[in-house]
Design a protein around this motif. Structure first.
Motif, PDB file in Angstrom:
ATOM      1  N   LYS A  44      -1.933 -37.249 -51.194  1.00  0.00           N
ATOM      2  CA  LYS A  44      -2.460 -37.040 -49.848  1.00  0.00           C
ATOM      3  C   LYS A  44      -3.965 -37.251 -49.879  1.00  0.00           C
ATOM      4  N   TYR A  46      -7.639 -35.772 -49.200  1.00  0.00           N
ATOM      5  CA  TYR A  46      -8.237 -34.439 -49.309  1.00  0.00           C
ATOM      6  C   TYR A  46      -8.281 -33.749 -47.951  1.00  0.00           C
ATOM      7  N   ASP A  47      -7.755 -32.497 -47.926  1.00  0.00           N
ATOM      8  CA  ASP A  47      -7.814 -31.693 -46.704  1.00  0.00           C
ATOM      9  C   ASP A  47      -8.196 -30.242 -46.989  1.00  0.00           C
ATOM     10  N   GLY A  48      -8.598 -29.955 -48.234  1.00  0.00           N
ATOM     11  CA  GLY A  48      -8.995 -28.607 -48.609  1.00  0.00           C
ATOM     12  C   GLY A  48      -7.829 -27.703 -48.972  1.00  0.00           C
ATOM     13  N   GLU A  49      -6.601 -28.164 -48.789  1.00  0.00           N
ATOM     14  CA  GLU A  49      -5.402 -27.383 -49.092  1.00  0.00           C
ATOM     15  C   GLU A  49      -4.800 -27.843 -50.423  1.00  0.00           C
ATOM     16  N   VAL A  50      -4.066 -26.957 -51.072  1.00  0.00           N
ATOM     17  CA  VAL A  50      -3.433 -27.256 -52.357  1.00  0.00           C
ATOM     18  C   VAL A  50      -2.255 -28.214 -52.147  1.00  0.00           C
ATOM     19  N   LYS A  52       1.149 -29.392 -53.752  1.00  0.00           N
ATOM     20  CA  LYS A  52       2.179 -28.997 -54.713  1.00  0.00           C
ATOM     21  C   LYS A  52       3.459 -29.732 -54.346  1.00  0.00           C
ATOM     22  N   SER A  74      -0.551 -28.428 -59.476  1.00  0.00           N
ATOM     23  CA  SER A  74      -1.271 -28.340 -58.207  1.00  0.00           C
ATOM     24  C   SER A  74      -2.550 -29.153 -58.307  1.00  0.00           C
ATOM     25  N   THR A  76      -6.068 -29.651 -55.706  1.00  0.00           N
ATOM     26  CA  THR A  76      -6.736 -29.364 -54.439  1.00  0.00           C
ATOM     27  C   THR A  76      -7.826 -30.387 -54.160  1.00  0.00           C
ATOM     28  N   LEU A 150     -14.426 -30.951 -42.049  1.00  0.00           N
ATOM     29  CA  LEU A 150     -14.348 -30.428 -43.419  1.00  0.00           C
ATOM     30  C   LEU A 150     -15.614 -30.707 -44.221  1.00  0.00           C
TER      31      LEU A 150
END
Length: 182
Positions: A44, A46-50, A52, A74, A76, A150
């Motif tokens: 994905k 980068y969106d600041g979320e992990v 998994k 994981s 991030t 972000l």
């Protein structure tokens, strides 16, 4: 099987029979067919979320069995890391653990990839228009804005070049802001 020469009898009196008995048996050996458990991959922006993904696929498993695997990994920040099968068990349809009956099980890691998020930072140098008076006039600094919530333009960028323009005579002096110095 329990075959023993004492359990056999000659029923024909015309023969003197000696029974030589070799007992039979059934041997079950471990299943050596190749089974491959592959951790899923994911990517994905980068969106600041992990990021998994605990999914996996299984190839080569005989009918009547199932695999329960644990996949861990994981990511991030922008970059990549392994998504690993850390453990697995093989069960019958009746949920009996038969993992030790299979000797050729391979695990394959997946990849978790976070790509850099595109952002545009607009930089506008300070500007000033002054009527000629024979004095040296100076302007310095710039304002930076971005197009992404972000990105924190105040802390996420730096500038190493000059931020100053000076002039005494009529004309224009550029500050010299250059995108390659940010």
């Amino acid at each position: 099987m329990g075959l023993d020469k004492g359990t056999f009898t000659n029923n024909n009196e015309n023969f003197e029979v000696t029974f030589e008995v070799e007992d039979g048996f059934i041997e079950i050996v471990p299943n050596a067919g190749q089974i491959v458990i592959t951790a899923a991959s994911a990517s994905k922006v980068y969106d600041g979320e992990v990021l998994k993904n605990d999914d996996y696929t299984v190839a080569g498993l005989p009918e009547g069995f199932k695999v329960v695997a644990v996949v861990e990994g994981s990511q991030t920040d922008a970059g990549e890391s392994a998504n690993e099968v850390t453990s697995y068990k093989i069960y019958t349809e009746d949920d009996v653990d038969v993992t030790n009956q299979f000797t050729n099980v391979t695990t394959v890691n997946g990849e978790l990839i976070v790509t850099k998020r595109p952002v545009v930072v607009t930089v506008v140098g300070a500007k000033s228009t002054v009527v000629y008076d024979g004095e040296t006039h100076r302007v310095e600094g710039y304002v930076a804005t971005d197009d992404d919530a972000l990105y924190d333009v105040e802390k996420d960028h730096s500038y190493t070049g000059s931020q100053v323009a000076e002039r005494t005579a009529v004309g224009v002096s550029a500050m010299g802001l250059d995108k390659d110095t940010f």
